[in-house]
Design an enzyme around this catalytic site. Structure first.
Site, short mmCIF file in Angstrom:
data_model
loop_
_atom_site.label_atom_id
_atom_site.label_comp_id
_atom_site.label_asym_id
_atom_site.label_seq_id
_atom_site.Cartn_x
_atom_site.Cartn_y
_atom_site.Cartn_z
N SER A 101 28.09 20.28 43.18
CA SER A 101 26.76 19.67 43.02
C SER A 101 26.07 20.00 41.71
CB SER A 101 25.84 20.09 44.18
OG SER A 101 26.22 19.43 45.36
N LYS A 104 24.87 17.16 39.56
CA LYS A 104 23.58 16.48 39.68
C LYS A 104 22.68 16.72 38.47
CE LYS A 104 23.48 16.40 44.77
NZ LYS A 104 24.67 17.16 45.16
N SER A 163 19.63 19.82 47.06
CA SER A 163 20.92 19.28 46.60
C SER A 163 21.39 18.12 47.47
CB SER A 163 21.99 20.38 46.56
OG SER A 163 23.09 19.97 45.77
#
Length: 426
Positions: A101, A104, A163
């Site tokens: 993640s 991102k 997240s």
């Protein structure tokens, strides 16, 4: 004959000469002995000093190796100053590793740049796509449904604090129409920023194969997961902090509440609860990536006239648990703080320095159309030139073949004529 007086004078003179000679010899021996003793003493002192320095150096190297060994279980890590690009400490910094993640951050960057270019509105709403809804069902934290209208600001907070994978997909579809097109933009931007070890497959950081095997080899993870290196992530995060410093206003929030979804969650970065100076930045986890975190913390200068609002950044990849991740991040932050203060007090060279990417502004829609027209014309010209070159090469090849055949025929004819002449009888 010598007289007794002369003999006595000669004896005295001889004895004086012998005395002087003996004295000179003794003085020479003394000087040589003194010089030799000084030399031996100096050599001994130098040897002892060298032994002490070697011992200290060996001890220092042993301690450094022990430190490296302490962090050896991680995939990679790096500690440095995001303002200057100075790297204080790191290991396996260019190794390609899954980043989960942490991807991102690139999603955030492209969304903010799309807002700056006027492609989307910061105050507008995002219409939730079918792709985002499907992600919400499988690997989501917020209940997004197709057709919903959600503020962009809520989705930006959702990707950075809890997240949210579905929020990342929703933003990707809002910017580019589909996640696949958005991923193309992610890879293009990575090249523009000089992130040579970085490649994206998804906007959220989820693997393309969600049924991944925990026994997969590291190289196999790179085929299905977004990957990068500690150096590339350090550059990306430093670039974002310079261009959009307001990101820390979001990433420093300890909790998030989205009233539209009746959703409340703590920040996935647990160090925010322990250290008030920590203000970011992004966590990540998959079975291939392990527990990952890019952590930023503001540093307090030792002197009143020291630099203000300076940060230490730690990129840590591949911890085995959240506890190990947080403990080792804290240790690396303290190492970074020590280097930061030492750099203020003394002139200490960093381990290395990274060139943080410049502010490369993406093209506007009009510029993109013009660029596409130019590239299309260039492609046509290149195709025409390649055809002309191919025809020229073909003509040259045919000429070569024809000349070769003519030469062979001439040789054959000349041989036949020679044989006829040699068979003539007189």
């Amino acid at each position: 004959m010598y007289s007794s007086s002369n003999f006595s004078l000669f004896s005295v003179g001889k004895s004086k000469y012998c005395f002087k000679k003996i004295t000179a010899i003794l003085l020479s021996i003394f000087v040589v002995f003194s010089f030799t003793s000084v030399l031996f003493t100096t050599e001994y002192a130098y040897g002892e000093s060298k032994k002490q320095n070697d011992a200290r150096e060996a001890d220092s190297n042993t301690k450094i190796q022990e430190v490296y060994k302490h962090f050896d279980g991680l995939h990679s890590f790096i500690v440095g100053n995001p303002e200057t690009g100075e790297i204080y400490f790191g290991d396996k910094t260019t190794k390609k590793v899954p980043i989960a993640s942490i991807s991102k951050l690139m999603t955030y960057l492209l969304v903010m740049e799309a807002i700056d270019n006027g492609e989307i509105s910061q105050s507008g709403n995002v219409v939730i796509s079918k792709e985002a809804e499907e992600t919400s069902y499988s690997y989501g934290v917020i209940g997004l449904r197709e057709g919903m209208k959600t503020p962009i600001s809520d989705l930006i907070e959702a990707i950075l604090i809890p997240s949210s994978n579905e929020a990342a997909v929703a933003l990707a579809c809002h910017v580019s129409g589909s996640e696949a097109e958005f991923v193309n933009l992610m890879n293009k931007r990575a090249k523009e920023l000089g992130l040579k070890n970085t490649h994206f497959y998804t906007a959220s950081g989820l693997p393309t194969n969600l049924e991944e095997d925990e026994n997969m080899l590291p190289s196999q993870y790179l085929e299905i997961e977004n990957h990068s290196s500690a150096e590339d992530l350090f550059k990306l995060a430093s670039f974002i902090l310079k261009k959009y410093p307001e990101i820390t206003k979001i990433t420093s929030k300890k909790n998030i509440t989205l009233d539209q979804f009746y959703f409340t969650s703590r920040n996935t970065n647990g160090l925010l609860q322990k250290d008030d100076r920590v203000d970011g930045l992004k966590t990540g986890y998959t079975s291939g990536a392990g527990r990952c975190l890019i952590c930023t913390r503001t540093e307090e200068p030792d002197f009143n006239d020291g630099p203000k609002n300076m940060r230490t950044m730690v990129v840590l990849m591949g911890a085995s648990s959240v506890q190990e991740r947080d403990e080792k991040i804290e240790e690396l932050l303290n190492i970074g703080e020590g280097f930061f203060q030492a750099r203020q007090r003394h002139i200490i060279a960093p381990m290395s320095s990274l060139k943080i990417p410049g502010n490369i502004t993406p093209m506007s829609p009009k510029e993109k159309k013009e660029e596409n027209k130019k590239s299309f014309i260039i492609k046509i010209v290149e195709f025409a030139v390649s055809i002309v070159i191919a025809i020229i090469l073909l003509i040259l090849l045919l000429r070569y073949i024809i000349r070769r055949r003519r030469r062979n025929r001439r040789l054959i004819m000349s041989k036949k004529r020679y044989r006829k002449r040699s068979n003539i009888k007189f």
